[in-house]
Design an enzyme around this catalytic site. Structure first.
Site, PDB file in Angstrom:
ATOM      1  N   ARG A  49     -11.973 -43.732  59.811  1.00 41.25           N
ATOM      2  CA  ARG A  49     -12.592 -43.204  58.487  1.00 41.25           C
ATOM      3  C   ARG A  49     -13.557 -44.193  57.945  1.00 41.25           C
ATOM      4  O   ARG A  49     -13.196 -45.343  57.511  1.00 41.25           O
ATOM      5  CB  ARG A  49     -11.314 -43.224  57.570  1.00 41.25           C
ATOM      6  N   ASP A  51     -16.261 -46.198  55.441  1.00 39.08           N
ATOM      7  CA  ASP A  51     -16.301 -46.366  54.110  1.00 39.08           C
ATOM      8  C   ASP A  51     -17.624 -45.823  53.415  1.00 39.08           C
ATOM      9  O   ASP A  51     -18.465 -45.350  54.030  1.00 39.08           O
ATOM     10  CB  ASP A  51     -16.166 -47.821  53.662  1.00 39.08           C
ATOM     11  N   ARG A 196     -17.731 -55.699  57.925  1.00 41.03           N
ATOM     12  CA  ARG A 196     -18.404 -56.185  56.721  1.00 41.03           C
ATOM     13  C   ARG A 196     -17.957 -57.709  56.699  1.00 41.03           C
ATOM     14  O   ARG A 196     -19.027 -58.427  56.244  1.00 41.03           O
ATOM     15  CB  ARG A 196     -18.450 -55.234  55.902  1.00 41.03           C
TER      16      ARG A 196
END
Length: 258
Positions: A49, A51, A196
């Site tokens: 999933r 972002d 990230r």
């Protein structure tokens, strides 16, 4: 019948993969498109999933249906009902034992940084612009401390809901091609914002603000507040999901573009 599909999408306009109460998730548009082809309600399950603002060139999903269509029918039919920034790249019938998330053995992400004084108009939604000079070799050496199985609590989002922060990174590299820096990381699975947060920490090392050992120190501390900033989402792309050969999934048509 269970069908597996490949997907690519530009995540710029979407609130991530998951269907949303407010905003638009990629999942809801894919389900709507497939439901029109199947003439029944379709729910899809994906491998990872992504972002808000994150892209995918090789997302994988599956759905169950009582409708019979040829693989090219699912592909062409879905794409005729999808916006231009989302595309089904392949469709393939699979055994009921296949699960897009739980059958996956690894996932790979690519993070792109533009490292020069001038910003880019063309890549403003696909790369993080960092104008301070970055040492890619230094970043690569530092990143090797993340190889193997670790508790990645220091590299996950504060709101991450995963029950365990233990993940295993099998490969990670940072390389430079002229003005472009490429982070490529493969793991069995990822935590929310994990790539990230890793990239934000590596950039701090690459520009000389932190030592190479900082990656290891942050990892050992298991405290997100002690790490670097989270790199912006638009530089991140899900580029590969691997499965056991027994499922005989089609080759990724974007593989040679990576």
């Amino acid at each position: 019948m269970r069908i597996a599909i490949g997907l690519e999408y530009d995540g710029t306009a979407y609130n991530g993969w998951q269907r949303q109460r407010t905003g638009v998730g990629v999942q809801s548009l894919v389900e709507d498109a497939l439901s029109k082809v199947a003439n029944e309600a379709i729910e899809v399950t994906c491998a990872g999933r992504t972002d808000t603002g994150v892209h995918a060139s090789a997302q994988v999903a599956h759905f169950d249906t009582s409708s019979e269509r040829q693989p090219h029918g699912w592909l062409l039919g879905a794409n005729s009902n999808l916006p231009d920034d989302i595309s089904v790249t392949w469709a393939h019938p699979v055994d009921d034992s296949f699960h897009a998330r739980f059958s996956a053995t690894s996932r790979s992400y690519h993070y792109l940084v533009l490292n020069r004084l001038q910003r880019s108009a063309l890549y403003r939604h696909r790369a993080w612009w960092v104008y301070n000079a970055l040492d890619a070799e230094r970043m690569h050496r530092a990143a090797q401390a993340l190889l193997g199985e670790h508790d990645f609590s220091a590299y996950r989002a504060a709101g991450c809901q995963a029950s365990s922060a233990v993940r295993e990174i099998s490969s990670i590299s940072v390389s430079r091609d002229r003005d472009w820096l490429h982070l490529r990381v493969t793991a069995n699975a990822f935590l929310q914002h994990m790539v990230r947060n890793i990239m934000g920490t590596l950039v701090a090392i690459g520009c000389g603000d932190e030592s190479e050992s900082w990656v290891r120190e942050v990892l050992a501390g298991r405290d997100r507040k002690q790490g670097g900033i989270a790199a912006p989402p638009h530089g991140l792309t899900l580029v590969e999901v691997t499965y056991p050969a027994e499922f005989e999934l089609p080759p990724d048509p974007n593989r040679n573009l990576r």
